[in-house]
Design a protein around this motif. Structure first.
Motif, PDB file in Angstrom:
ATOM      1  N   MET A  53       0.824  -1.196   0.000  1.00  0.00           N
ATOM      2  CA  MET A  53       0.000   0.000   0.000  1.00  0.00           C
ATOM      3  C   MET A  53       0.864   1.254   0.000  1.00  0.00           C
ATOM      4  O   MET A  53       0.544   2.227  -0.662  1.00  0.00           O
ATOM      5  N   GLU A  54       1.960   1.232   0.730  1.00  0.00           N
ATOM      6  CA  GLU A  54       2.862   2.383   0.760  1.00  0.00           C
ATOM      7  C   GLU A  54       3.403   2.681  -0.628  1.00  0.00           C
ATOM      8  O   GLU A  54       3.533   3.830  -1.019  1.00  0.00           O
ATOM      9  N   MET A  55       3.723   1.636  -1.392  1.00  0.00           N
ATOM     10  CA  MET A  55       4.241   1.846  -2.740  1.00  0.00           C
ATOM     11  C   MET A  55       3.214   2.579  -3.593  1.00  0.00           C
ATOM     12  O   MET A  55       3.554   3.475  -4.354  1.00  0.00           O
ATOM     13  N   GLY A  56       1.945   2.221  -3.444  1.00  0.00           N
ATOM     14  CA  GLY A  56       0.885   2.911  -4.168  1.00  0.00           C
ATOM     15  C   GLY A  56       0.779   4.356  -3.743  1.00  0.00           C
ATOM     16  O   GLY A  56       0.596   5.251  -4.564  1.00  0.00           O
ATOM     17  N   ASP A  57       0.912   4.607  -2.457  1.00  0.00           N
ATOM     18  CA  ASP A  57       0.858   5.978  -1.948  1.00  0.00           C
ATOM     19  C   ASP A  57       2.035   6.794  -2.448  1.00  0.00           C
ATOM     20  O   ASP A  57       1.880   7.964  -2.799  1.00  0.00           O
ATOM     21  N   MET A  58       3.233   6.198  -2.486  1.00  0.00           N
ATOM     22  CA  MET A  58       4.413   6.921  -2.976  1.00  0.00           C
ATOM     23  C   MET A  58       4.219   7.302  -4.431  1.00  0.00           C
ATOM     24  O   MET A  58       4.543   8.413  -4.836  1.00  0.00           O
ATOM     25  N   ALA A  59       3.662   6.399  -5.208  1.00  0.00           N
ATOM     26  CA  ALA A  59       3.442   6.692  -6.624  1.00  0.00           C
ATOM     27  C   ALA A  59       2.442   7.827  -6.779  1.00  0.00           C
ATOM     28  O   ALA A  59       2.598   8.686  -7.646  1.00  0.00           O
ATOM     29  N   ALA A  60       1.423   7.865  -5.935  1.00  0.00           N
ATOM     30  CA  ALA A  60       0.413   8.911  -6.031  1.00  0.00           C
ATOM     31  C   ALA A  60       1.015  10.284  -5.753  1.00  0.00           C
ATOM     32  O   ALA A  60       0.615  11.276  -6.352  1.00  0.00           O
ATOM     33  N   HIS A  61       1.991  10.342  -4.858  1.00  0.00           N
ATOM     34  CA  HIS A  61       2.606  11.629  -4.530  1.00  0.00           C
ATOM     35  C   HIS A  61       3.433  12.185  -5.677  1.00  0.00           C
ATOM     36  O   HIS A  61       3.593  13.382  -5.800  1.00  0.00           O
ATOM     37  N   SER A  62       3.962  11.337  -6.534  1.00  0.00           N
ATOM     38  CA  SER A  62       4.795  11.812  -7.628  1.00  0.00           C
ATOM     39  C   SER A  62       3.988  12.060  -8.898  1.00  0.00           C
ATOM     40  O   SER A  62       4.544  12.375  -9.938  1.00  0.00           O
ATOM     41  N   MET A  63       2.684  11.938  -8.839  1.00  0.00           N
ATOM     42  CA  MET A  63       1.845  12.069 -10.016  1.00  0.00           C
ATOM     43  C   MET A  63       1.655  13.519 -10.457  1.00  0.00           C
ATOM     44  O   MET A  63       1.231  13.764 -11.584  1.00  0.00           O
ATOM     45  N   SER A  64       2.002  14.475  -9.621  1.00  0.00           N
ATOM     46  CA  SER A  64       1.721  15.871  -9.934  1.00  0.00           C
ATOM     47  C   SER A  64       2.445  16.370 -11.181  1.00  0.00           C
ATOM     48  O   SER A  64       1.954  17.279 -11.850  1.00  0.00           O
ATOM     49  N   ASP A  65       3.566  15.782 -11.521  1.00  0.00           N
ATOM     50  CA  ASP A  65       4.299  16.237 -12.704  1.00  0.00           C
ATOM     51  C   ASP A  65       4.106  15.308 -13.911  1.00  0.00           C
ATOM     52  O   ASP A  65       4.828  15.402 -14.891  1.00  0.00           O
ATOM     53  N   MET A  66       3.092  14.451 -13.861  1.00  0.00           N
ATOM     54  CA  MET A  66       2.823  13.525 -14.958  1.00  0.00           C
ATOM     55  C   MET A  66       1.835  14.137 -15.946  1.00  0.00           C
ATOM     56  O   MET A  66       0.966  14.909 -15.577  1.00  0.00           O
ATOM     57  N   GLY A  67       1.958  13.719 -17.207  1.00  0.00           N
ATOM     58  CA  GLY A  67       0.993  14.094 -18.219  1.00  0.00           C
ATOM     59  C   GLY A  67      -0.214  13.177 -18.168  1.00  0.00           C
ATOM     60  O   GLY A  67      -0.256  12.207 -17.416  1.00  0.00           O
ATOM     61  N   GLU A  68      -1.188  13.461 -19.010  1.00  0.00           N
ATOM     62  CA  GLU A  68      -2.425  12.684 -19.029  1.00  0.00           C
ATOM     63  C   GLU A  68      -2.193  11.193 -19.309  1.00  0.00           C
ATOM     64  O   GLU A  68      -2.771  10.347 -18.610  1.00  0.00           O
ATOM     65  N   PRO A  69      -1.354  10.824 -20.285  1.00  0.00           N
ATOM     66  CA  PRO A  69      -1.132   9.379 -20.512  1.00  0.00           C
ATOM     67  C   PRO A  69      -0.496   8.687 -19.309  1.00  0.00           C
ATOM     68  O   PRO A  69      -0.868   7.560 -18.970  1.00  0.00           O
ATOM     69  N   GLN A  70       0.434   9.354 -18.647  1.00  0.00           N
ATOM     70  CA  GLN A  70       1.078   8.753 -17.467  1.00  0.00           C
ATOM     71  C   GLN A  70       0.082   8.621 -16.314  1.00  0.00           C
ATOM     72  O   GLN A  70       0.090   7.628 -15.596  1.00  0.00           O
ATOM     73  N   MET A  71      -0.776   9.630 -16.159  1.00  0.00           N
ATOM     74  CA  MET A  71      -1.796   9.569 -15.099  1.00  0.00           C
ATOM     75  C   MET A  71      -2.761   8.402 -15.368  1.00  0.00           C
ATOM     76  O   MET A  71      -3.106   7.662 -14.455  1.00  0.00           O
ATOM     77  N   ALA A  72      -3.175   8.260 -16.621  1.00  0.00           N
ATOM     78  CA  ALA A  72      -4.088   7.170 -16.973  1.00  0.00           C
ATOM     79  C   ALA A  72      -3.427   5.814 -16.743  1.00  0.00           C
ATOM     80  O   ALA A  72      -4.056   4.889 -16.225  1.00  0.00           O
ATOM     81  N   SER A  73      -2.152   5.709 -17.107  1.00  0.00           N
ATOM     82  CA  SER A  73      -1.424   4.462 -16.905  1.00  0.00           C
ATOM     83  C   SER A  73      -1.286   4.145 -15.418  1.00  0.00           C
ATOM     84  O   SER A  73      -1.470   2.992 -14.994  1.00  0.00           O
ATOM     85  N   MET A  74      -0.978   5.154 -14.625  1.00  0.00           N
ATOM     86  CA  MET A  74      -0.852   4.960 -13.179  1.00  0.00           C
ATOM     87  C   MET A  74      -2.188   4.520 -12.575  1.00  0.00           C
ATOM     88  O   MET A  74      -2.231   3.602 -11.751  1.00  0.00           O
ATOM     89  N   LYS A  75      -3.270   5.132 -13.021  1.00  0.00           N
ATOM     90  CA  LYS A  75      -4.592   4.756 -12.515  1.00  0.00           C
ATOM     91  C   LYS A  75      -4.906   3.299 -12.875  1.00  0.00           C
ATOM     92  O   LYS A  75      -5.404   2.544 -12.043  1.00  0.00           O
ATOM     93  N   ALA A  76      -4.610   2.914 -14.115  1.00  0.00           N
ATOM     94  CA  ALA A  76      -4.847   1.533 -14.545  1.00  0.00           C
ATOM     95  C   ALA A  76      -4.019   0.557 -13.707  1.00  0.00           C
ATOM     96  O   ALA A  76      -4.509  -0.503 -13.302  1.00  0.00           O
TER      97      ALA A  76
END
Length: 131
Positions: free
Chosen positions: A33-56
């Motif tokens: 769960m922590e790994m998922g949380d860490m990834a969410a914190h770094s999402m602010s500088d991602m583009g739309e395709p990266q955000m969609a990929s992270m969500k998937a």
């Protein structure tokens, strides 16, 4: 009848009924769960395709974690693979929408075709198993 009205365990909502019934729900916590949380914190500088990929990826991982508690190893494998393949299909669709490379798009199309066929096979097997 009351059993039918019961909500599926968290993380299994999109899986076949046999997976839902056998799963205790969100199994792995802590580091996963922590790994998922860490990834969410770094999402602010991602583009739309990266955000969609992270969500998937997060949805795939959430569903796969829910299958880890299934005691029947065959059913656990099949239910986990359904989640895994769905994640691959979702990421491939993002590639088709956002990608530029023809080879990568060819691979994405093949992944979608192959994995959707396997998902259908896994779901049929799980549904039969649940009868």
């Amino acid at each position: 009848m009351a059993e039918d009205a019961k909500s599926p365990p968290q993380g299994t909502e999109s899986l076949p009924k046999a997976c839902q019934v056998a799963s205790p729900g969100q199994g792995v916590t802590g580091k996963a769960m922590e790994m998922g949380d860490m990834a969410a914190h770094s999402m602010s500088d991602m583009g739309e395709p990266q955000m969609a990929s992270m969500k998937a990826m997060q949805e795939m991982n959430r569903t796969m974690r829910a299958t880890h508690g299934i005691k029947d190893p065959d059913l656990a494998f099949v239910c986990g693979m359904i989640a895994h393949h769905r994640g691959a299909v979702a990421m491939s669709k993002i590639e088709l929408q956002s990608g530029k490379d023809d080879q990568a798009k060819t691979w994405a199309k093949k992944i979608i075709e192959d994995q959707e066929k396997e998902i259908a096979e896994f779901e049929a097997w799980a549904n039969k198993r649940g009868q």
